[in-house]
Design a protein around this motif. Structure first.
Motif, PDB file in Angstrom:
ATOM      1  N   THR A 155       2.186  -2.112 -36.505  1.00 39.49           N
ATOM      2  CA  THR A 155       2.313  -2.631 -35.146  1.00 39.49           C
ATOM      3  C   THR A 155       1.146  -2.131 -34.313  1.00 39.49           C
ATOM      4  OG1 THR A 155       3.825  -0.797 -34.631  1.00 39.49           O
ATOM      5  CG2 THR A 155       4.814  -2.933 -35.129  1.00 39.49           C
ATOM      6  N   ARG A 156       0.662  -3.013 -33.453  1.00 43.23           N
ATOM      7  CA  ARG A 156      -0.484  -2.674 -32.612  1.00 43.23           C
ATOM      8  C   ARG A 156      -0.312  -3.252 -31.224  1.00 43.23           C
ATOM      9  NH1 ARG A 156      -5.477  -4.307 -36.666  1.00 43.23           N
ATOM     10  NH2 ARG A 156      -4.992  -2.827 -38.358  1.00 43.23           N
ATOM     11  N   MET A 157      -0.983  -2.596 -30.263  1.00 47.37           N
ATOM     12  CA  MET A 157      -1.093  -3.115 -28.912  1.00 47.37           C
ATOM     13  C   MET A 157      -2.561  -3.149 -28.549  1.00 47.37           C
ATOM     14  SD  MET A 157       2.039  -1.400 -26.821  1.00 47.37           S
ATOM     15  CE  MET A 157       1.442  -2.237 -25.345  1.00 47.37           C
ATOM     16  N   THR A 158      -3.011  -4.315 -28.111  1.00 46.20           N
ATOM     17  CA  THR A 158      -4.405  -4.474 -27.717  1.00 46.20           C
ATOM     18  C   THR A 158      -4.577  -4.083 -26.254  1.00 46.20           C
ATOM     19  OG1 THR A 158      -4.007  -6.782 -27.148  1.00 46.20           O
ATOM     20  CG2 THR A 158      -4.746  -6.321 -29.398  1.00 46.20           C
ATOM     21  N   GLU A 159      -5.815  -3.925 -25.824  1.00 47.91           N
ATOM     22  CA  GLU A 159      -6.094  -3.546 -24.442  1.00 47.91           C
ATOM     23  C   GLU A 159      -5.488  -4.562 -23.484  1.00 47.91           C
ATOM     24  OE1 GLU A 159      -9.878  -2.563 -21.457  1.00 47.91           O
ATOM     25  OE2 GLU A 159     -10.210  -3.215 -23.522  1.00 47.91           O
ATOM     26  N   GLY A 160      -4.770  -4.070 -22.474  1.00 47.72           N
ATOM     27  CA  GLY A 160      -4.154  -4.939 -21.489  1.00 47.72           C
ATOM     28  C   GLY A 160      -2.772  -5.417 -21.857  1.00 47.72           C
ATOM     29  N   ALA A 161      -2.322  -5.178 -23.093  1.00 52.75           N
ATOM     30  CA  ALA A 161      -0.979  -5.614 -23.485  1.00 52.75           C
ATOM     31  C   ALA A 161       0.068  -4.669 -22.902  1.00 52.75           C
ATOM     32  CB  ALA A 161      -0.857  -5.657 -25.002  1.00 52.75           C
ATOM     33  N   ILE A 162       1.294  -5.167 -22.790  1.00 53.35           N
ATOM     34  CA  ILE A 162       2.402  -4.354 -22.305  1.00 53.35           C
ATOM     35  C   ILE A 162       3.499  -4.319 -23.360  1.00 53.35           C
ATOM     36  CG2 ILE A 162       1.962  -4.785 -19.855  1.00 53.35           C
ATOM     37  CD1 ILE A 162       4.242  -6.846 -19.958  1.00 53.35           C
ATOM     38  N   CYS A 163       4.226  -3.216 -23.398  1.00 51.57           N
ATOM     39  CA  CYS A 163       5.381  -3.071 -24.285  1.00 51.57           C
ATOM     40  C   CYS A 163       6.377  -2.193 -23.532  1.00 51.57           C
ATOM     41  CB  CYS A 163       4.970  -2.455 -25.619  1.00 51.57           C
ATOM     42  SG  CYS A 163       6.287  -2.451 -26.859  1.00 51.57           S
ATOM     43  N   LEU A 164       7.324  -2.842 -22.841  1.00 50.04           N
ATOM     44  CA  LEU A 164       8.208  -2.144 -21.920  1.00 50.04           C
ATOM     45  C   LEU A 164       9.668  -2.357 -22.303  1.00 50.04           C
ATOM     46  CD1 LEU A 164       6.444  -3.302 -18.606  1.00 50.04           C
ATOM     47  CD2 LEU A 164       5.946  -1.252 -19.968  1.00 50.04           C
ATOM     48  N   SER A 165      10.522  -1.506 -21.739  1.00 49.65           N
ATOM     49  CA  SER A 165      11.967  -1.651 -21.904  1.00 49.65           C
ATOM     50  C   SER A 165      12.363  -1.545 -23.369  1.00 49.65           C
ATOM     51  CB  SER A 165      12.407  -2.978 -21.272  1.00 49.65           C
ATOM     52  OG  SER A 165      13.799  -3.119 -21.295  1.00 49.65           O
ATOM     53  N   ALA A 166      12.879  -2.608 -23.981  1.00 46.16           N
ATOM     54  CA  ALA A 166      13.298  -2.565 -25.380  1.00 46.16           C
ATOM     55  C   ALA A 166      12.146  -2.777 -26.347  1.00 46.16           C
ATOM     56  CB  ALA A 166      14.365  -3.626 -25.633  1.00 46.16           C
ATOM     57  N   CYS A 167      10.997  -3.229 -25.866  1.00 45.25           N
ATOM     58  CA  CYS A 167       9.859  -3.512 -26.748  1.00 45.25           C
ATOM     59  C   CYS A 167       9.390  -2.301 -27.552  1.00 45.25           C
ATOM     60  CB  CYS A 167       8.703  -4.087 -25.936  1.00 45.25           C
ATOM     61  SG  CYS A 167       7.197  -4.371 -26.885  1.00 45.25           S
ATOM     62  N   PRO A 168       9.365  -1.079 -26.976  1.00 47.17           N
ATOM     63  CA  PRO A 168       8.913   0.054 -27.787  1.00 47.17           C
ATOM     64  C   PRO A 168       9.731   0.273 -29.059  1.00 47.17           C
ATOM     65  CG  PRO A 168       8.844   0.660 -25.481  1.00 47.17           C
ATOM     66  CD  PRO A 168       9.521  -0.684 -25.563  1.00 47.17           C
ATOM     67  N   TYR A 169      10.992  -0.209 -29.095  1.00 54.63           N
ATOM     68  CA  TYR A 169      11.780  -0.053 -30.305  1.00 54.63           C
ATOM     69  C   TYR A 169      11.266  -0.983 -31.412  1.00 54.63           C
ATOM     70  CZ  TYR A 169      14.677   2.182 -26.816  1.00 54.63           C
ATOM     71  OH  TYR A 169      15.125   2.983 -25.784  1.00 54.63           O
ATOM     72  N   VAL A 170      10.753  -2.150 -31.033  1.00 50.80           N
ATOM     73  CA  VAL A 170      10.089  -3.013 -32.007  1.00 50.80           C
ATOM     74  C   VAL A 170       8.796  -2.342 -32.472  1.00 50.80           C
ATOM     75  CG1 VAL A 170       9.036  -5.271 -32.408  1.00 50.80           C
ATOM     76  CG2 VAL A 170      11.076  -5.090 -30.962  1.00 50.80           C
ATOM     77  N   PHE A 171       8.038  -1.826 -31.510  1.00 48.21           N
ATOM     78  CA  PHE A 171       6.771  -1.176 -31.840  1.00 48.21           C
ATOM     79  C   PHE A 171       6.984  -0.001 -32.793  1.00 48.21           C
ATOM     80  CE2 PHE A 171       3.489   2.013 -30.946  1.00 48.21           C
ATOM     81  CZ  PHE A 171       2.349   1.274 -31.218  1.00 48.21           C
ATOM     82  N   ALA A 172       8.076   0.727 -32.611  1.00 45.74           N
ATOM     83  CA  ALA A 172       8.361   1.909 -33.428  1.00 45.74           C
ATOM     84  C   ALA A 172       8.520   1.583 -34.900  1.00 45.74           C
ATOM     85  CB  ALA A 172       9.619   2.609 -32.921  1.00 45.74           C
TER      86      ALA A 172
END
Length: 260
Positions: A155-172
């Motif tokens: 999983t990756r986040m590019t510059e300017g992307a957001i990952c908030l609320s429940a999204c960090p659980y997907v990212f994890a």
């Protein structure tokens, strides 16, 4: 033999008092449930957070920002103004380019099933999943995360992307997890589908079960469950933005390999 004496009929006054007591008890319970529901709803209805806007840069100890999934802005380069991301899709949009899958938008109920079907139709599993989401359904986020872990995706986040609320659980869920400079990762309290008709004790129990499930999921993914502390301390109309050093401390990102 004498006939058995008839049972005495209750006095009308006593019956009325019992009925009034029952109605009073039900009314008190309704008030408790209403107050509980209003406590949860007020941040979204009439008492906006007094925290700084999401556009304001964060610093250690100053990381709580106002949060509204419909009014999101993202950072550009460090030190530059934060332009709007524009409207996010109301449910996850899937964009596939080679081995890279990009998930954009809110996580709506049913998105986990949609993603599972998309992965099943694909000729090969994605190697990298990029995220840009304001969050949404916790249940679906956990299911999506487990599907991505089973697929062995990073999983990756590019510059300017957001990952908030429940999204960090997907990212994890990523087998490796990278966050580019200028991306935002944030957590806060969640709802777990409690119903207004649910008794208060049952609603509390439901929330506790939900939090326990999230903590177990984080442990399963190799993330420090202490991440739940800032999440549980931050109300739903605010977001706690994680600093790079916190992303590392909570093991939400994969440590960079040491140079030879």
């Amino acid at each position: 033999m004498t006939a058995q004496a008839a049972a005495p009929r209750p006095k009308p006054g006593r019956t009325r008092r019992w009925l009034m007591a029952v109605l009073g008890l039900e009314g008190a319970l309704a008030l408790v449930l209403f107050a509980s529901d209003m406590r949860l709803a007020l941040p979204r209805l009439g008492l906006p957070s007094s925290a700084p806007a999401l556009t304001q840069p964060v610093a250690p100890g100053d990381q709580t920002r106002r949060y509204s999934p419909r009014q999101l802005e993202r950072p550009a380069s460090p030190g530059q103004p934060m332009p709007s991301t524009g409207p996010m899709p109301e449910r996850l949009a899937f964009e596939r380019e080679g081995t890279v899958l990009t998930l954009t938008g809110s996580i709506a109920p049913g998105d986990a099933q949609r993603l599972a079907e998309a992965l099943e139709r694909a000729e090969e599993a994605p190697q990298v999943v990029q995220l840009n989401s304001p969050g949404g359904s916790v249940t679906d986020a956990l299911e999506i995360g487990r599907a991505l872990r089973e697929a062995g995706a990073e999983t990756r986040m590019t510059e300017g992307a957001i990952c908030l609320s429940a999204c960090p659980y997907v990212f994890a869920a990523g087998t490796e997890r990278r966050v580019a400079e200028g991306a935002m990762v944030g957590v806060h309290q969640h709802y777990f589908g409690e119903s207004p008709a649910m008794p208060l004790f049952a609603a509390v129990s439901d929330i506790q079960r939900g939090q326990a499930e999230v903590m177990g999921y984080l442990i399963e993914m190799g993330v420090d469950p202490a991440l739940m502390q800032p999440a549980m301390e931050t109300p739903p109309d605010e977001i706690y933005l994680l600093l790079p050093e916190e992303l590392e401390r909570f093991r939400l990102v994969t440590p960079e390999a040491e140079e030879a």
